[in-house]
Scaffold this motif. Structure first.
Motif, PDB file in Angstrom:
ATOM      1  N   LYS A 235       1.749  -5.084   4.203  1.00 42.36           N
ATOM      2  CA  LYS A 235       1.558  -6.513   4.461  1.00 42.36           C
ATOM      3  C   LYS A 235       2.246  -7.347   3.379  1.00 42.36           C
ATOM      4  CE  LYS A 235      -2.079 -10.012   4.632  1.00 42.36           C
ATOM      5  NZ  LYS A 235      -1.742 -10.597   3.325  1.00 42.36           N
ATOM      6  N   SER A 236       2.114  -6.913   2.126  1.00 45.11           N
ATOM      7  CA  SER A 236       2.765  -7.627   1.028  1.00 45.11           C
ATOM      8  C   SER A 236       4.287  -7.575   1.155  1.00 45.11           C
ATOM      9  CB  SER A 236       2.319  -7.046  -0.310  1.00 45.11           C
ATOM     10  OG  SER A 236       2.980  -7.662  -1.382  1.00 45.11           O
ATOM     11  N   ILE A 237       4.795  -6.384   1.506  1.00 48.78           N
ATOM     12  CA  ILE A 237       6.249  -6.243   1.660  1.00 48.78           C
ATOM     13  C   ILE A 237       6.744  -7.066   2.851  1.00 48.78           C
ATOM     14  CG2 ILE A 237       8.113  -4.602   2.092  1.00 48.78           C
ATOM     15  CD1 ILE A 237       6.463  -2.489   0.667  1.00 48.78           C
ATOM     16  N   ALA A 238       5.970  -7.064   3.948  1.00 50.99           N
ATOM     17  CA  ALA A 238       6.367  -7.839   5.132  1.00 50.99           C
ATOM     18  C   ALA A 238       6.406  -9.329   4.813  1.00 50.99           C
ATOM     19  CB  ALA A 238       5.388  -7.563   6.268  1.00 50.99           C
ATOM     20  N   THR A 239       5.469  -9.795   4.016  1.00 46.99           N
ATOM     21  CA  THR A 239       5.480 -11.204   3.623  1.00 46.99           C
ATOM     22  C   THR A 239       6.707 -11.532   2.786  1.00 46.99           C
ATOM     23  OG1 THR A 239       3.058 -11.200   3.648  1.00 46.99           O
ATOM     24  CG2 THR A 239       4.141 -13.011   2.499  1.00 46.99           C
ATOM     25  N   MET A 240       7.073 -10.614   1.881  1.00 45.36           N
ATOM     26  CA  MET A 240       8.250 -10.829   1.041  1.00 45.36           C
ATOM     27  C   MET A 240       9.530 -10.893   1.885  1.00 45.36           C
ATOM     28  SD  MET A 240       7.382  -8.311  -2.157  1.00 45.36           S
ATOM     29  CE  MET A 240       9.062  -8.458  -2.752  1.00 45.36           C
ATOM     30  N   LYS A 241       9.592 -10.090   2.946  1.00 42.12           N
ATOM     31  CA  LYS A 241      10.798 -10.016   3.769  1.00 42.12           C
ATOM     32  C   LYS A 241      10.735 -10.922   4.998  1.00 42.12           C
ATOM     33  CE  LYS A 241      12.129  -5.340   2.402  1.00 42.12           C
ATOM     34  NZ  LYS A 241      12.552  -3.996   2.863  1.00 42.12           N
ATOM     35  N   ASN A 242       9.765 -11.858   5.001  1.00 43.94           N
ATOM     36  CA  ASN A 242       9.638 -12.840   6.084  1.00 43.94           C
ATOM     37  C   ASN A 242       9.379 -12.191   7.444  1.00 43.94           C
ATOM     38  OD1 ASN A 242      10.061 -15.057   4.345  1.00 43.94           O
ATOM     39  ND2 ASN A 242      12.288 -14.779   4.504  1.00 43.94           N
ATOM     40  N   LYS A 243       8.704 -11.053   7.441  1.00 41.67           N
ATOM     41  CA  LYS A 243       8.305 -10.407   8.696  1.00 41.67           C
ATOM     42  C   LYS A 243       6.897 -10.914   9.043  1.00 41.67           C
ATOM     43  CE  LYS A 243      11.730  -7.194   8.886  1.00 41.67           C
ATOM     44  NZ  LYS A 243      12.598  -6.902  10.022  1.00 41.67           N
ATOM     45  N   THR A 244       6.822 -12.161   9.426  1.00 38.45           N
ATOM     46  CA  THR A 244       5.523 -12.805   9.601  1.00 38.45           C
ATOM     47  C   THR A 244       4.705 -12.180  10.725  1.00 38.45           C
ATOM     48  OG1 THR A 244       6.602 -14.434  11.033  1.00 38.45           O
ATOM     49  CG2 THR A 244       6.354 -14.994   8.694  1.00 38.45           C
ATOM     50  N   GLU A 245       5.356 -11.792  11.800  1.00 39.49           N
ATOM     51  CA  GLU A 245       4.627 -11.202  12.923  1.00 39.49           C
ATOM     52  C   GLU A 245       3.989  -9.873  12.520  1.00 39.49           C
ATOM     53  OE1 GLU A 245       2.957 -10.950  16.595  1.00 39.49           O
ATOM     54  OE2 GLU A 245       4.042 -12.639  15.710  1.00 39.49           O
ATOM     55  N   LEU A 246       4.770  -9.040  11.835  1.00 34.76           N
ATOM     56  CA  LEU A 246       4.239  -7.753  11.382  1.00 34.76           C
ATOM     57  C   LEU A 246       3.137  -7.955  10.345  1.00 34.76           C
ATOM     58  CD1 LEU A 246       4.404  -4.682  11.469  1.00 34.76           C
ATOM     59  CD2 LEU A 246       6.220  -4.780   9.749  1.00 34.76           C
ATOM     60  N   ALA A 247       3.318  -8.919   9.448  1.00 37.46           N
ATOM     61  CA  ALA A 247       2.287  -9.190   8.439  1.00 37.46           C
ATOM     62  C   ALA A 247       0.993  -9.641   9.099  1.00 37.46           C
ATOM     63  CB  ALA A 247       2.780 -10.248   7.449  1.00 37.46           C
ATOM     64  N   ARG A 248       1.090 -10.458  10.169  1.00 40.42           N
ATOM     65  CA  ARG A 248      -0.103 -10.913  10.870  1.00 40.42           C
ATOM     66  C   ARG A 248      -0.794  -9.742  11.571  1.00 40.42           C
ATOM     67  NH1 ARG A 248       2.019 -14.830  12.966  1.00 40.42           N
ATOM     68  NH2 ARG A 248       2.640 -13.978  14.993  1.00 40.42           N
ATOM     69  N   GLU A 249      -0.001  -8.850  12.178  1.00 39.05           N
ATOM     70  CA  GLU A 249      -0.602  -7.678  12.822  1.00 39.05           C
ATOM     71  C   GLU A 249      -1.341  -6.808  11.804  1.00 39.05           C
ATOM     72  OE1 GLU A 249       2.223  -5.479  15.026  1.00 39.05           O
ATOM     73  OE2 GLU A 249       2.922  -7.173  16.219  1.00 39.05           O
ATOM     74  N   LEU A 250      -0.717  -6.595  10.633  1.00 40.05           N
ATOM     75  CA  LEU A 250      -1.365  -5.791   9.599  1.00 40.05           C
ATOM     76  C   LEU A 250      -2.650  -6.448   9.105  1.00 40.05           C
ATOM     77  CD1 LEU A 250       1.830  -4.736   7.603  1.00 40.05           C
ATOM     78  CD2 LEU A 250       0.292  -3.184   8.825  1.00 40.05           C
ATOM     79  N   LYS A 279      -6.643   5.358  15.016  1.00 41.98           N
ATOM     80  CA  LYS A 279      -5.432   5.556  15.815  1.00 41.98           C
ATOM     81  C   LYS A 279      -4.581   4.286  15.845  1.00 41.98           C
ATOM     82  CE  LYS A 279      -7.405   9.072  18.870  1.00 41.98           C
ATOM     83  NZ  LYS A 279      -7.792   9.397  20.269  1.00 41.98           N
ATOM     84  N   ALA A 280      -5.235   3.156  16.038  1.00 44.80           N
ATOM     85  CA  ALA A 280      -4.494   1.896  16.096  1.00 44.80           C
ATOM     86  C   ALA A 280      -3.816   1.598  14.763  1.00 44.80           C
ATOM     87  CB  ALA A 280      -5.446   0.755  16.472  1.00 44.80           C
ATOM     88  N   MET A 281      -4.531   1.824  13.659  1.00 46.31           N
ATOM     89  CA  MET A 281      -3.941   1.586  12.342  1.00 46.31           C
ATOM     90  C   MET A 281      -2.812   2.570  12.076  1.00 46.31           C
ATOM     91  SD  MET A 281      -3.862  -0.150   9.535  1.00 46.31           S
ATOM     92  CE  MET A 281      -5.385  -1.001   9.113  1.00 46.31           C
ATOM     93  N   GLY A 282      -2.958   3.805  12.510  1.00 48.00           N
ATOM     94  CA  GLY A 282      -1.905   4.796  12.312  1.00 48.00           C
ATOM     95  C   GLY A 282      -0.610   4.402  13.007  1.00 48.00           C
ATOM     96  N   LYS A 283      -0.722   3.911  14.251  1.00 49.49           N
ATOM     97  CA  LYS A 283       0.467   3.471  14.974  1.00 49.49           C
ATOM     98  C   LYS A 283       1.128   2.279  14.290  1.00 49.49           C
ATOM     99  CE  LYS A 283      -1.166   5.077  19.494  1.00 49.49           C
ATOM    100  NZ  LYS A 283      -1.568   4.658  20.860  1.00 49.49           N
ATOM    101  N   LEU A 284       0.294   1.349  13.834  1.00 52.55           N
ATOM    102  CA  LEU A 284       0.839   0.165  13.173  1.00 52.55           C
ATOM    103  C   LEU A 284       1.502   0.518  11.844  1.00 52.55           C
ATOM    104  CD1 LEU A 284       1.222  -2.872  13.250  1.00 52.55           C
ATOM    105  CD2 LEU A 284      -1.042  -3.127  12.188  1.00 52.55           C
ATOM    106  N   LEU A 285       0.921   1.428  11.105  1.00 48.45           N
ATOM    107  CA  LEU A 285       1.525   1.853   9.836  1.00 48.45           C
ATOM    108  C   LEU A 285       2.835   2.590  10.073  1.00 48.45           C
ATOM    109  CD1 LEU A 285      -1.592   3.043   7.783  1.00 48.45           C
ATOM    110  CD2 LEU A 285      -0.244   0.970   7.448  1.00 48.45           C
ATOM    111  N   SER A 286       2.878   3.386  11.127  1.00 45.48           N
ATOM    112  CA  SER A 286       4.125   4.071  11.466  1.00 45.48           C
ATOM    113  C   SER A 286       5.219   3.059  11.803  1.00 45.48           C
ATOM    114  CB  SER A 286       3.889   5.025  12.632  1.00 45.48           C
ATOM    115  OG  SER A 286       5.076   5.700  12.971  1.00 45.48           O
ATOM    116  N   LYS A 287       4.841   2.029  12.541  1.00 47.15           N
ATOM    117  CA  LYS A 287       5.797   0.965  12.868  1.00 47.15           C
ATOM    118  C   LYS A 287       6.259   0.235  11.605  1.00 47.15           C
ATOM    119  CE  LYS A 287       5.979  -3.450  15.361  1.00 47.15           C
ATOM    120  NZ  LYS A 287       5.208  -4.378  16.224  1.00 47.15           N
ATOM    121  N   ALA A 288       5.316  -0.072  10.726  1.00 45.53           N
ATOM    122  CA  ALA A 288       5.661  -0.757   9.480  1.00 45.53           C
ATOM    123  C   ALA A 288       6.538   0.116   8.596  1.00 45.53           C
ATOM    124  CB  ALA A 288       4.391  -1.154   8.738  1.00 45.53           C
ATOM    125  N   LYS A 289       6.286   1.404   8.599  1.00 47.41           N
ATOM    126  CA  LYS A 289       7.095   2.314   7.794  1.00 47.41           C
ATOM    127  C   LYS A 289       8.544   2.322   8.271  1.00 47.41           C
ATOM    128  CE  LYS A 289       7.497   7.188   6.537  1.00 47.41           C
ATOM    129  NZ  LYS A 289       8.798   7.377   7.181  1.00 47.41           N
TER     130      LYS A 289
END
Length: 679
Positions: A235-250, A279-289
């Motif tokens: 979430k912190s990295i997504a905020t730094m890189k302006n990935k607002t949608e991904l940061a909101r999902e996290l 399971k939901a968090m695992g999928k989201l973390l995989s996407k973020a990775k």
């Protein structure tokens, strides 16, 4: 020709007439006479030439076998190789088991091992050289055998040993090569398997801790927490890189996981929705990775989170220390209730009913006298009850209690209602000791000074919990109360007594203590149990050895001892002017340059060289702070001491030590029930 030969013989016989018979007789006679002679001569010849005869037969036999073998191997070897073998084996003689035994060859030297010496790729010149060496060794061994040599390190044996060592080296090299090949194959297989690992699993969490291998641990709780940590990182990295949608999902998924986890610390406490959240968090973390993973950046974020967590832990520790000290210094509601009710009832009594019986025993030096200074009614009752219940002769025990003005009435009322059997008891008020004033007592004079009030109550005291933990101890009422310093004035309080046993109010007596009055103190003033088994109980942990007065007069490694159960010889006390020594050190510490606070440091200084060590079974300490005291050691002790913050009357007391204390409380007493002390 046969016809002619027969005719000629017949003609001879006709010409000689009877001569044929005569010749036959002569031949027979010669045979009979010469046969025995020939027999003996033949035996002699046979005996003499037996070796030559057998050698001849052997050579003929060998020649025949060699020819037969040559016919069989001719098709296997080239003519050049056969010529070399034949040329180098002519002088070896017959190859047989007897020849090997005769030549005393090593048991490991076998025909089947020749493939290790003659390699398939060796040239004929190398083979010839190897055969020549073998022939030379064989000839040398024959010569040595013929001469019956007894030498151990012969050239032949040395050469054979060298060949054997070389052969072993070759074998070892082959084995090492085989092992290396196997390792390379295993590594290649592991690499191939690692390629098939699901990257989504690695995206969930990368914690490979030892406890994760244990099936009985709460792995689900740990998994959820690890996922939340990685979600915060991404979430912190997504905020730094302006990935607002991904940061909101996290952020949303973090809230869901936090709700599912709640306050659970074990898998059994988790609700049914946790597996779906995982399971939901695992999928989201995989996407973020896949979108955000950068090793250097993730490592930096984790390091920052670790540092922040460390700061929080330190802050929480300070708060915990502050709160534990605060809890230890406060009076529980039940005890406060008990004291107030007893005080009211005491002052409602007429004066003639406020006196204790057997007052004549108070100054009898032949009895067993105890000094107990306390403002806690319940604690004092446990000390007295436990001492009397374990005494062999309770009628010979006398208890001298001193309390403050606030608790004086309660202390009297309790023991008037609950007299200690046949023992004698007396309660006094420390505020009525008119001789104990600021002109005589340095502590009282210092407490009345503005500088001391500033030090104890205002100066350098933070208002926050985290910052005030180290300063709360300076506000401890016992350091400001004369009940705590009264122990340095025992001869002044009890001038008619020879010996007195000092007891703290946080102890429990488990055995008869009359044996302490028979202990020979060997001219010392104080009898106490030493506590120098640990490094922090030595003098250098209590006193400021950077001060020249301390460094000149005391040994930093000297053993400390414990207040709580001390036998004091009051006659020796008076002779050595112990109170005067205490006053001297207390006056020197007006600026707190020798020690910080408390009565143990001045006690160590005052009784330095004047303390006799008692057996450790008399007094066991640490029940107020040490959770690992041996149970057998506690049960064998005469006195157990709850020194520390975890007093047995507090809620923060260690539960496994409380039964030794509460068994001396009368929970069916009306005052105890009325103040709900049994709950």
């Amino acid at each position: 020709m046969a016809v002619k030969r027969g005719n000629s013989i017949a003609g001879v016989r006709r010409n000689n007439g009877g001569g044929g018979s005569w010749m036959s007789i002569v031949i027979l006679v010669i045979f009979l006479v010469l046969a025995p002679v020939g027999f003996f001569v033949g035996c002699r010849i046979t005996s003499t030439d037996q070796n030559d005869f057998s050698t001849t037969i052997s050579k003929e036999d060998v020649d025949w076998r060699a020819k037969l073998a040559f016919l069989h191997v001719k098709s296997l070897f080239s003519k050049e190789v056969i010529d070399v073998i034949k040329a180098n084996t002519d002088d070896l003689g017959p190859w047989s088991l007897d020849s090997f035994r005769k030549n005393n060859l090593s048991a490991s030297w076998k025909i089947s091992g020749l493939e290790n010496v003659i390699d398939d790729n060796s040239s004929s010149t190398e083979i010839t050289e190897a055969n020549r060496k073998r022939i030379t060794i064989s000839k040398q061994e024959k010569i040595l055998d013929a001469g019956h040599s007894q030498s151990v390190d012969t050239p032949a044996k040395l050469a054979r040993r060298q060949l054997r060592d070389k052969r072993r080296e070759n074998r070892a090299a082959d084995l090492v090569k085989q092992d290396d090949d196997v390792i390379i194959k295993l590594e290649n297989a592991a690499i191939e398997r690692s390629k098939s690992v699901d990257s989504a699993v690695l995206g969930k969490y990368s914690i490979w801790r030892k406890e994760n291998d244990n099936e009985n641990t709460d792995t689900t709780v740990r998994l959820v927490r690890d996922q939340m940590i990685m979600a915060r990182v991404y979430k912190s990295i997504a905020t730094m890189k302006n990935k607002t949608e991904l940061a909101r999902e996290l952020q949303n998924q973090l809230k869901e996981s936090q709700r599912a986890l709640g306050v659970a610390t074990a898998d059994a406490d988790l609700n049914r929705s946790v597996p779906e959240k995982i399971k939901a968090m695992g999928k989201l973390l995989s996407k973020a990775k896949d979108q955000l993973y950068d090793c250097k950046m993730v490592t930096g974020k984790l390091r920052a989170m670790l540092q922040s967590a460390d700061e929080q832990v330190r802050s929480l520790k300070k708060q915990s220390t502050f709160l534990s000290q605060l809890a230890a210094k406060t009076i529980p509601n039940g005890i406060h209730c008990l004291s107030m009710r007893l005080t009211i009832d005491y002052y409602l009594l007429p004066p003639e009913k406020r006196k204790f019986p057997r007052s004549e025993n108070l100054e009898n030096p032949s009895l067993y006298h105890y000094a107990l200074f306390s403002d806690n009614v319940l604690a004092a009752s446990v000390v007295v009850n436990s001492t009397v219940m374990n005494a062999k002769e309770p009628e010979k025990h006398v208890f001298h209690l001193v309390s403050d003005k606030l608790n004086f009435g309660a202390m009297n009322m309790w023991f008037l209602l609950n007299p200690p059997g046949k023992a004698t008891i007396h309660v006094e008020n420390v505020d009525e000791f008119k001789w104990l004033n600021s002109s005589y007592c340095p502590v009282l004079r210092q407490l009345e000074s503005a500088a001391m009030k500033e030090y104890y109550f205002k100066s350098d005291h933070q208002t926050t919990l985290s910052a005030g933990s180290s300063n709360l101890k300076y506000r401890n009422p016992k350091y400001l109360s004369m009940l705590n310093h009264l122990r340095f004035y025992l001869p002044q309080v009890y001038p008619k007594l020879n010996k007195i046993l000092f007891l703290d109010d946080d102890i429990v007596v488990q055995k008869d203590l009359t044996g302490l009055w028979r202990v020979d103190l060997q001219g010392k003033v104080n009898g106490a149990v030493e506590t120098c088994g640990e490094s922090f109980h030595r003098f250098d942990k209590y006193l400021n050895f950077s001060n020249p007065h301390i460094a000149r007069n005391f040994d930093p490694n000297a053993c400390g001892w414990a207040y709580g159960m001390n036998m004091f010889d009051l006659e020796e006390w008076t002779k050595k002017d112990i109170t005067g020594i205490y006053h001297k050190w207390q006056n020197m510490n007006e600026e707190r340059v020798l020690w910080k606070l408390g009565t143990l440091p001045p006690g160590l200084m005052t009784f330095y060289g004047l303390t006799h060590p008692l057996d450790k079974s008399w007094h066991v300490l640490g029940l107020g702070y040490n959770p690992s005291i041996d149970k057998n050691e506690i049960e064998k002790a005469a006195v157990i001491h709850y020194n520390g913050n975890m007093k047995p009357w507090l809620e923060l007391a260690m539960t496994k030590y409380r039964p030794y204390w509460i068994k001396y409380i009368k929970f069916d007493h009306p005052y105890i029930r009325g103040c709900k002390l049994g709950q």
